[in-house]
Design a protein around this motif. Structure first.
Motif, PDB file in Angstrom:
ATOM      1  N   ILE A  52       0.011  -2.253  30.887  1.00 56.81           N
ATOM      2  CA  ILE A  52       1.239  -1.932  30.062  1.00 56.81           C
ATOM      3  C   ILE A  52       2.617  -1.685  30.872  1.00 56.81           C
ATOM      4  CG2 ILE A  52       2.295  -0.569  28.359  1.00 56.81           C
ATOM      5  CD1 ILE A  52      -0.672  -0.034  27.651  1.00 56.81           C
ATOM      6  N   ALA A  53       2.466  -0.654  31.934  1.00 59.67           N
ATOM      7  CA  ALA A  53       3.954  -0.491  32.720  1.00 59.67           C
ATOM      8  C   ALA A  53       4.435  -1.956  33.308  1.00 59.67           C
ATOM      9  CB  ALA A  53       3.596   0.746  33.473  1.00 59.67           C
ATOM     10  N   GLY A  54       3.634  -2.425  34.163  1.00 58.41           N
ATOM     11  CA  GLY A  54       3.958  -3.830  35.161  1.00 58.41           C
ATOM     12  C   GLY A  54       4.157  -3.104  36.394  1.00 58.41           C
ATOM     13  N   THR A  55       4.412  -3.821  36.963  1.00 54.02           N
ATOM     14  CA  THR A  55       4.381  -3.992  38.579  1.00 54.02           C
ATOM     15  C   THR A  55       5.706  -3.213  38.971  1.00 54.02           C
ATOM     16  OG1 THR A  55       5.549  -5.884  38.892  1.00 54.02           O
ATOM     17  CG2 THR A  55       3.031  -5.603  39.118  1.00 54.02           C
ATOM     18  N   ASP A  56       6.674  -3.421  38.505  1.00 56.35           N
ATOM     19  CA  ASP A  56       8.036  -2.716  38.958  1.00 56.35           C
ATOM     20  C   ASP A  56       8.218  -1.263  37.983  1.00 56.35           C
ATOM     21  OD1 ASP A  56       8.542  -3.946  36.307  1.00 56.35           O
ATOM     22  OD2 ASP A  56      10.585  -4.446  36.885  1.00 56.35           O
ATOM     23  N   ALA A  57       7.447  -0.774  37.565  1.00 56.46           N
ATOM     24  CA  ALA A  57       7.644   0.332  36.642  1.00 56.46           C
ATOM     25  C   ALA A  57       7.924   1.860  37.503  1.00 56.46           C
ATOM     26  CB  ALA A  57       6.466   0.812  35.752  1.00 56.46           C
ATOM     27  N   ASN A  58       8.818   2.518  37.127  1.00 49.00           N
ATOM     28  CA  ASN A  58       8.983   3.865  37.827  1.00 49.00           C
ATOM     29  C   ASN A  58       7.959   4.632  37.423  1.00 49.00           C
ATOM     30  OD1 ASN A  58       9.837   4.702  35.407  1.00 49.00           O
ATOM     31  ND2 ASN A  58      12.049   4.633  35.751  1.00 49.00           N
ATOM     32  N   ALA A  59       8.127   6.068  37.796  1.00 48.79           N
ATOM     33  CA  ALA A  59       6.993   7.117  37.492  1.00 48.79           C
ATOM     34  C   ALA A  59       7.145   7.630  36.075  1.00 48.79           C
ATOM     35  CB  ALA A  59       7.299   8.550  38.200  1.00 48.79           C
ATOM     36  N   GLU A  60       8.071   7.506  35.535  1.00 49.90           N
ATOM     37  CA  GLU A  60       8.270   7.822  33.941  1.00 49.90           C
ATOM     38  C   GLU A  60       7.751   6.900  33.090  1.00 49.90           C
ATOM     39  OE1 GLU A  60      11.726   8.639  30.325  1.00 49.90           O
ATOM     40  OE2 GLU A  60      12.269   7.761  32.335  1.00 49.90           O
ATOM     41  N   ILE A  61       7.874   5.565  33.503  1.00 43.32           N
ATOM     42  CA  ILE A  61       7.365   4.391  32.464  1.00 43.32           C
ATOM     43  C   ILE A  61       5.971   4.655  32.921  1.00 43.32           C
ATOM     44  CG2 ILE A  61       7.454   1.982  32.428  1.00 43.32           C
ATOM     45  CD1 ILE A  61      10.018   3.242  31.395  1.00 43.32           C
ATOM     46  N   ARG A  62       5.504   4.445  34.069  1.00 37.17           N
ATOM     47  CA  ARG A  62       3.864   4.742  34.268  1.00 37.17           C
ATOM     48  C   ARG A  62       3.390   5.762  33.435  1.00 37.17           C
ATOM     49  NH1 ARG A  62       5.302   3.883  39.704  1.00 37.17           N
ATOM     50  NH2 ARG A  62       5.001   5.716  40.098  1.00 37.17           N
ATOM     51  N   GLU A  63       3.955   7.053  33.347  1.00 36.92           N
ATOM     52  CA  GLU A  63       3.224   7.927  32.623  1.00 36.92           C
ATOM     53  C   GLU A  63       3.350   7.745  31.066  1.00 36.92           C
ATOM     54  OE1 GLU A  63       1.415  11.422  31.333  1.00 36.92           O
ATOM     55  OE2 GLU A  63       1.658  10.665  33.373  1.00 36.92           O
ATOM     56  N   LEU A  64       4.417   7.204  30.669  1.00 40.02           N
ATOM     57  CA  LEU A  64       4.503   6.875  29.302  1.00 40.02           C
ATOM     58  C   LEU A  64       3.426   5.668  28.878  1.00 40.02           C
ATOM     59  CD1 LEU A  64       8.371   6.938  28.506  1.00 40.02           C
ATOM     60  CD2 LEU A  64       6.679   8.599  27.691  1.00 40.02           C
ATOM     61  N   ALA A  65       3.246   4.768  29.722  1.00 43.38           N
ATOM     62  CA  ALA A  65       2.307   3.762  29.637  1.00 43.38           C
ATOM     63  C   ALA A  65       0.738   4.482  29.594  1.00 43.38           C
ATOM     64  CB  ALA A  65       2.369   2.737  30.885  1.00 43.38           C
ATOM     65  N   ARG A  66       0.641   5.375  30.308  1.00 48.95           N
ATOM     66  CA  ARG A  66      -0.631   6.073  30.437  1.00 48.95           C
ATOM     67  C   ARG A  66      -0.860   6.728  29.057  1.00 48.95           C
ATOM     68  NH1 ARG A  66       0.343   8.777  34.755  1.00 48.95           N
ATOM     69  NH2 ARG A  66      -0.187   7.177  36.182  1.00 48.95           N
ATOM     70  N   ARG A  67       0.129   7.476  28.478  1.00 50.12           N
ATOM     71  CA  ARG A  67      -0.029   8.106  27.068  1.00 50.12           C
ATOM     72  C   ARG A  67      -0.625   6.711  26.139  1.00 50.12           C
ATOM     73  NH1 ARG A  67       5.200  10.761  25.815  1.00 50.12           N
ATOM     74  NH2 ARG A  67       4.417  10.927  23.624  1.00 50.12           N
ATOM     75  N   VAL A  68       0.234   5.605  26.083  1.00 44.54           N
ATOM     76  CA  VAL A  68      -0.048   4.656  25.283  1.00 44.54           C
ATOM     77  C   VAL A  68      -1.591   4.032  25.364  1.00 44.54           C
ATOM     78  CG1 VAL A  68       0.541   2.164  24.619  1.00 44.54           C
ATOM     79  CG2 VAL A  68       2.385   3.849  24.866  1.00 44.54           C
ATOM     80  N   ALA A  69      -1.832   3.968  26.746  1.00 46.84           N
ATOM     81  CA  ALA A  69      -3.100   3.467  27.015  1.00 46.84           C
ATOM     82  C   ALA A  69      -4.378   4.468  26.552  1.00 46.84           C
ATOM     83  CB  ALA A  69      -3.309   3.233  28.621  1.00 46.84           C
ATOM     84  N   GLU A  70      -4.211   5.887  26.810  1.00 46.89           N
ATOM     85  CA  GLU A  70      -5.074   6.980  26.409  1.00 46.89           C
ATOM     86  C   GLU A  70      -5.399   7.130  24.935  1.00 46.89           C
ATOM     87  OE1 GLU A  70      -5.373  11.709  26.627  1.00 46.89           O
ATOM     88  OE2 GLU A  70      -3.764  10.699  27.975  1.00 46.89           O
ATOM     89  N   ALA A  71      -4.171   6.601  24.119  1.00 52.39           N
ATOM     90  CA  ALA A  71      -4.536   6.705  22.577  1.00 52.39           C
ATOM     91  C   ALA A  71      -4.999   5.428  22.298  1.00 52.39           C
ATOM     92  CB  ALA A  71      -2.943   6.634  21.860  1.00 52.39           C
TER      93      ALA A  71
END
Length: 188
Positions: A52-71
């Motif tokens: 979801i986050a992609g390869t060039d994502a920063n820490a904030e984007i990765r954490e938000l992507a993790r929330r989407v993935a968890e749900a």
């Protein structure tokens, strides 16, 4: 005002036995457990979050992507649990809902008590051994399992709501990052 007063008085079960039973309700299908309590699901969340986050994502984007993935994984868990419940019931060739069994036992009791009549044994045996088939079987199963299915529906609605809000936060952060990245270019 009345709602608050009612809420204060209805605080759940009072006895230790009631509280214990209530505490186990959420664990029945293991849907209340966090995704990170299961190593396999944890790996799935991380893989989906990277996608979801992609390869060039920063820490904030990765954490938000993790929330989407968890749900999303939670939504899938609920749907799989519902599928397992219905498949198990439909796969049981002799499925008999408890109310149906009670009704048949009551008929047997009535026939045995009524000494004046001579029941047709063949018809009685057929009645006692029949099980619902086709659409009637599905309707019987759904009617019997409605409480469990309702609980699963609540879990699914919560997971869908969490996913919706996580996606909104993720999209907002990505848009803001694009604006910041665009603003850093020198437009001469």
């Amino acid at each position: 005002m009345a709602n608050r007063a009612n809420a204060r008085t209805s605080t759940g079960p009072k006895t230790m036995q009631g509280r214990t039973r209530s505490a186990r309700n959420a664990l029945r299908h293991a849907l209340s457990l966090p995704v990170y309590s299961n190593l396999v699901l944890c790996e799935e969340v991380e893989a989906l979050a990277r996608e979801i986050a992609g390869t060039d994502a920063n820490a904030e984007i990765r954490e938000l992507a993790r929330r989407v993935a968890e749900a999303q994984i939670d939504v899938r868990r609920v749907r799989c649990a519902r599928h397992r419940l219905l498949s198990k019931a439909l796969g049981n060739p002799s499925y008999a809902a408890p109310p149906n069994v009670r009704e048949k036992l009551a008929v047997i009791g009535h026939v045995l008590r009524d000494e004046a009549s001579d029941p047709p044994i063949g018809a009685l045996a057929k009645y006692l051994t029949t099980v619902p088939e086709g659409p009637h079987e599905l309707a019987t199963i759904v009617l019997e399992e409605v409480q469990r299915l309702s609980a699963m529906d609540r879990y699914e609605r919560r997971a869908l709501s969490r996913r919706k809000f996580a996606i909104r936060a993720f999209d907002l952060a990505r848009r803001q990052r694009k604006i910041v990245d665009f603003g850093s270019y020198n437009l001469e």
